[in-house]
Write a protein that holds these residues in place. Sequence first.
Motif, PDB file in Angstrom:
ATOM      1  N   VAL A  60       0.604  -1.107   0.021  1.00 26.04           N
ATOM      2  CA  VAL A  60       0.081  -0.013   0.122  1.00 26.04           C
ATOM      3  C   VAL A  60       0.940   1.156   0.060  1.00 26.04           C
ATOM      4  O   VAL A  60       2.192   1.159   0.516  1.00 26.04           O
ATOM      5  N   LYS A  61       0.490   2.337  -0.454  1.00 24.41           N
ATOM      6  CA  LYS A  61       1.065   3.643  -0.527  1.00 24.41           C
ATOM      7  C   LYS A  61       1.439   4.040   0.645  1.00 24.41           C
ATOM      8  O   LYS A  61       0.533   3.932   1.890  1.00 24.41           O
ATOM      9  N   ALA A  62       2.565   4.645   1.024  1.00 21.52           N
ATOM     10  CA  ALA A  62       3.105   5.317   2.518  1.00 21.52           C
ATOM     11  C   ALA A  62       2.335   6.290   2.715  1.00 21.52           C
ATOM     12  O   ALA A  62       1.695   7.051   2.028  1.00 21.52           O
ATOM     13  N   HIS A  63       2.132   6.669   4.111  1.00 21.67           N
ATOM     14  CA  HIS A  63       1.530   7.723   4.693  1.00 21.67           C
ATOM     15  C   HIS A  63       1.944   8.785   4.214  1.00 21.67           C
ATOM     16  O   HIS A  63       3.202   9.023   4.341  1.00 21.67           O
ATOM     17  N   GLN A  64       1.302   9.920   3.552  1.00 21.74           N
ATOM     18  CA  GLN A  64       1.781  11.085   3.225  1.00 21.74           C
ATOM     19  C   GLN A  64       1.039  12.116   4.217  1.00 21.74           C
ATOM     20  O   GLN A  64      -0.090  12.523   3.993  1.00 21.74           O
ATOM     21  N   PRO A  65       1.783  12.794   4.897  1.00 23.43           N
ATOM     22  CA  PRO A  65       1.345  13.903   5.910  1.00 23.43           C
ATOM     23  C   PRO A  65       1.049  15.096   5.080  1.00 23.43           C
ATOM     24  O   PRO A  65       1.331  15.379   4.052  1.00 23.43           O
ATOM     25  N   GLN A  66      -0.051  15.857   5.457  1.00 23.93           N
ATOM     26  CA  GLN A  66      -0.714  16.872   4.733  1.00 23.93           C
ATOM     27  C   GLN A  66      -0.219  18.077   5.523  1.00 23.93           C
ATOM     28  O   GLN A  66      -0.749  18.293   6.687  1.00 23.93           O
ATOM     29  N   LYS A  67       0.249  19.174   4.814  1.00 21.44           N
ATOM     30  CA  LYS A  67       0.701  20.469   5.345  1.00 21.44           C
ATOM     31  C   LYS A  67      -0.523  21.286   5.684  1.00 21.44           C
ATOM     32  O   LYS A  67      -1.553  21.316   4.824  1.00 21.44           O
ATOM     33  N   GLY A  68      -0.615  21.866   6.805  1.00 24.18           N
ATOM     34  CA  GLY A  68      -1.623  22.446   7.202  1.00 24.18           C
ATOM     35  C   GLY A  68      -2.677  22.050   7.874  1.00 24.18           C
ATOM     36  O   GLY A  68      -3.723  22.578   8.690  1.00 24.18           O
ATOM     37  N   LYS A  69      -2.634  20.573   8.365  1.00 23.20           N
ATOM     38  CA  LYS A  69      -3.225  19.963   9.034  1.00 23.20           C
ATOM     39  C   LYS A  69      -2.226  19.134  10.355  1.00 23.20           C
ATOM     40  O   LYS A  69      -1.270  18.822   9.813  1.00 23.20           O
ATOM     41  N   PRO A  70      -3.155  18.747  11.276  1.00 25.68           N
ATOM     42  CA  PRO A  70      -2.424  18.126  12.220  1.00 25.68           C
ATOM     43  C   PRO A  70      -1.923  16.411  11.811  1.00 25.68           C
ATOM     44  O   PRO A  70      -2.931  15.883  11.315  1.00 25.68           O
ATOM     45  N   ASN A  71      -0.832  16.303  11.978  1.00 24.38           N
ATOM     46  CA  ASN A  71      -0.242  14.900  11.485  1.00 24.38           C
ATOM     47  C   ASN A  71       0.275  14.348  12.669  1.00 24.38           C
ATOM     48  O   ASN A  71       1.319  14.840  13.050  1.00 24.38           O
ATOM     49  N   VAL A  72      -0.156  13.211  13.096  1.00 25.18           N
ATOM     50  CA  VAL A  72       0.702  12.746  14.452  1.00 25.18           C
ATOM     51  C   VAL A  72       1.125  11.388  13.899  1.00 25.18           C
ATOM     52  O   VAL A  72       0.384  10.467  13.279  1.00 25.18           O
ATOM     53  N   ILE A  73       2.338  11.149  14.294  1.00 28.14           N
ATOM     54  CA  ILE A  73       3.345  10.010  14.182  1.00 28.14           C
ATOM     55  C   ILE A  73       3.770   9.408  15.402  1.00 28.14           C
ATOM     56  O   ILE A  73       4.367  10.006  16.044  1.00 28.14           O
ATOM     57  N   MET A  74       3.209   8.078  15.517  1.00 27.84           N
ATOM     58  CA  MET A  74       3.799   7.626  16.793  1.00 27.84           C
ATOM     59  C   MET A  74       4.624   6.462  16.471  1.00 27.84           C
ATOM     60  O   MET A  74       4.385   5.593  15.718  1.00 27.84           O
ATOM     61  N   PHE A  75       5.770   6.322  17.187  1.00 27.37           N
ATOM     62  CA  PHE A  75       6.681   5.399  17.091  1.00 27.37           C
ATOM     63  C   PHE A  75       6.513   4.329  18.213  1.00 27.37           C
ATOM     64  O   PHE A  75       6.404   4.867  19.538  1.00 27.37           O
ATOM     65  N   VAL A  76       6.476   3.045  17.992  1.00 31.13           N
ATOM     66  CA  VAL A  76       6.479   2.008  19.129  1.00 31.13           C
ATOM     67  C   VAL A  76       7.802   1.013  18.684  1.00 31.13           C
ATOM     68  O   VAL A  76       7.927   0.707  17.641  1.00 31.13           O
ATOM     69  N   GLY A  77       8.292   0.683  19.778  1.00 35.64           N
ATOM     70  CA  GLY A  77       9.333  -0.648  19.456  1.00 35.64           C
ATOM     71  C   GLY A  77      10.127  -0.717  20.875  1.00 35.64           C
ATOM     72  O   GLY A  77       9.709  -0.467  21.924  1.00 35.64           O
ATOM     73  N   LEU A  78      11.057  -1.430  20.584  1.00 31.67           N
ATOM     74  CA  LEU A  78      11.541  -2.122  21.664  1.00 31.67           C
ATOM     75  C   LEU A  78      12.537  -0.858  22.419  1.00 31.67           C
ATOM     76  O   LEU A  78      13.082  -0.020  21.716  1.00 31.67           O
ATOM     77  N   GLN A  79      12.761  -1.073  23.614  1.00 28.45           N
ATOM     78  CA  GLN A  79      13.673  -0.119  24.213  1.00 28.45           C
ATOM     79  C   GLN A  79      15.048  -0.123  23.755  1.00 28.45           C
ATOM     80  O   GLN A  79      15.562  -1.190  23.631  1.00 28.45           O
ATOM     81  N   GLY A  80      15.748   1.037  23.474  1.00 32.01           N
ATOM     82  CA  GLY A  80      17.046   1.055  22.835  1.00 32.01           C
ATOM     83  C   GLY A  80      17.179   0.829  21.322  1.00 32.01           C
ATOM     84  O   GLY A  80      18.221   0.642  20.753  1.00 32.01           O
TER      85      GLY A  80
END
Length: 165
Positions: A91-111
């Motif tokens: 699928v196409k990667a997420h493309q943030p839109q300028k002028g709108k709130p875009n939230v990107i959350m990172f989740v992963g192992l410690q370190g």
Amino acid sequence: MVLADLGRKITSALRSLSNATVINEEVLNSMLKEICAALLEADVNIKLVKKLRENVRQVIDFDEMASGLNKRRMIQSSVYKELIKLVDPGVKAHQPQKGKPNVIMFVGLQGSGKTTTCTKLAYHYLKKNWKACLVCADTFRAGAYDQLKQNATKARIPFYGRYKI
């Protein structure tokens, strides 16, 4: 660390294919066994690993393979294509839109480098004249806020959060 270890094991399995003097079913099975074991150790879904093995075996048929074909290259190519299928969602990667709130959350192992990567991503968008900030949402790890504060300050990125409660 998990990805580096996985990469080493897959490279080692493919190297064993390159070192083999005769490419036959036994060599293919040995290589696939090593690759599948490495993927399973890296917590890849067993159904995906099984599918990878089946797809490689479908492509490589020693009985119908012409004698002039480079068997090593065909096997390496089919393994590479199947590994790409594992990580490509199609699928196409997420493309943030300028002028709108875009939230990107990172989740992963410690370190694993989430805070550093978030800082680099925010810096990337700041350089493109976007508004960006960092928010510390790690409520458990000691020093999470301090690390984010230090990175954000160096990169001149606004940040929000507070010390662990």
